[in-house]
Design an enzyme around this catalytic site. Structure first.
Site: not given
Length: 290
Positions: A68, A107, A122
């Site tokens: 991420c 994250h 995302d």
């Protein structure tokens, strides 16, 4: 760093002169179908860096993927370069086996503001919980996408992302499936606030997740890539290929256990990944990814 080189990496040939939702969605979908979510560096003797140029070199020039903090940091640069209003956010991922969210932020995701509306972008969650389009930041509204129905819920300034799951059709049931496949109808994914973050705030988490003995990323090697109709996932030696909504609101799940000698070829053919160093697969954690 060159935006046209990035576009070549994700095979994007559309326009980018107007920073609107359609362009954002198109670029985003090209990214998630070209750039895997993967932690293979940890399992072939490399460190994962947060420096943007290092991430650009890895993903764009070496045609690797990332997790991420790499994928979304790169996407942030791309979108800002194109004139989008982008803010980094931090979230805590839900762990179903513990029925709890992470204690610390683990994250990175993005908030993009367009025409007075906010969207969650995302490109670095991977697996079956990877969104395929920006999610409008609005509470309690179902937002159907190809992978399933996503929903954001807000409570006292904290936002929660969840996904309604389809049933799964697994032809070769002899291979074990994931946590609560039949029982679980809705999976919580993560929680976050709208507090703006800086990439420097993720350095401790980036280091911890690739070194802590009990980290999911240390105990599982993983690589996942979205496809035009589903997702491919390699965890340890287990290759799972999913076609979303294959029939009767069910996802087709095909599972195969690979031999060591199949790994290099599979990474190349299924994920377009070629590693510089020897890859050592691992899957010793009981925590699920699906």
């Amino acid at each position: 760093m060159d935006i046209k080189e990035y576009f070549a990496r994700i095979s994007y040939q559309g326009s980018y002169d107007k920073p609107d939702l359609a362009t954002l969605t198109d670029i985003f979908q090209h990214h998630i179908q070209a750039v895997p979510f993967e932690n293979l560096s940890i399992h072939c003797g490399e460190s994962i860096e947060l420096d943007l140029e290092a991430t650009y070199n890895k993903i764009v020039r070496k045609k690797r993927g990332g997790w991420c903090m790499e994928n979304n940091n790169l996407l942030s640069w791309v979108l800002k370069t194109l004139g989008y209003d982008v803010t980094l956010l931090g979230s805590k991922v839900y762990v179903p086996e513990y029925d709890a969210y992470a204690d610390e932020i683990d994250h990175l995701l993005l908030k993009v503001v367009l025409d007075g509306k906010s969207y969650i972008v995302d490109g670095g969650f991977g697996m079956v919980y990877q969104i395929w389009q920006p999610l409008e930041l609005i509470s309690g509204i179902d937002q159907p996408q190809t992978p399933g129905v996503f929903r954001l819920l807000e409570e006292s300034g904290v936002w929660y992302l969840e996904k309604v799951k389809r049933k799964q059709w697994v032809p070769n049931q002899t291979v074990s499936t994931s946590h609560n496949v039949e029982k679980e109808v809705c999976r919580r994914v993560y929680l976050f606030t709208l507090q703006p973050r800086d990439i420097e705030e993720f350095r401790d988490s980036n280091a911890h997740l690739q070194t802590a003995p009990d980290s999911l990323f240390v105990t599982k090697s993983m690589c996942s890539l979205q496809t035009p109709d589903g997702v491919r996932v390699l965890v340890g030696w287990k290759l799972t290929e999913i076609k979303y909504n294959y029939k009767d609101n069910m996802d087709l799940v095909e599972i195969r256990i690979l031999a060591d000698e199949e790994m290099e070829k599979t990474l190349k053919e299924k994920f377009n990944v070629t590693l510089d160093k020897k890859f050592v697969p691992i899957n010793t954690s009981r925590l699920s990814l699906f």
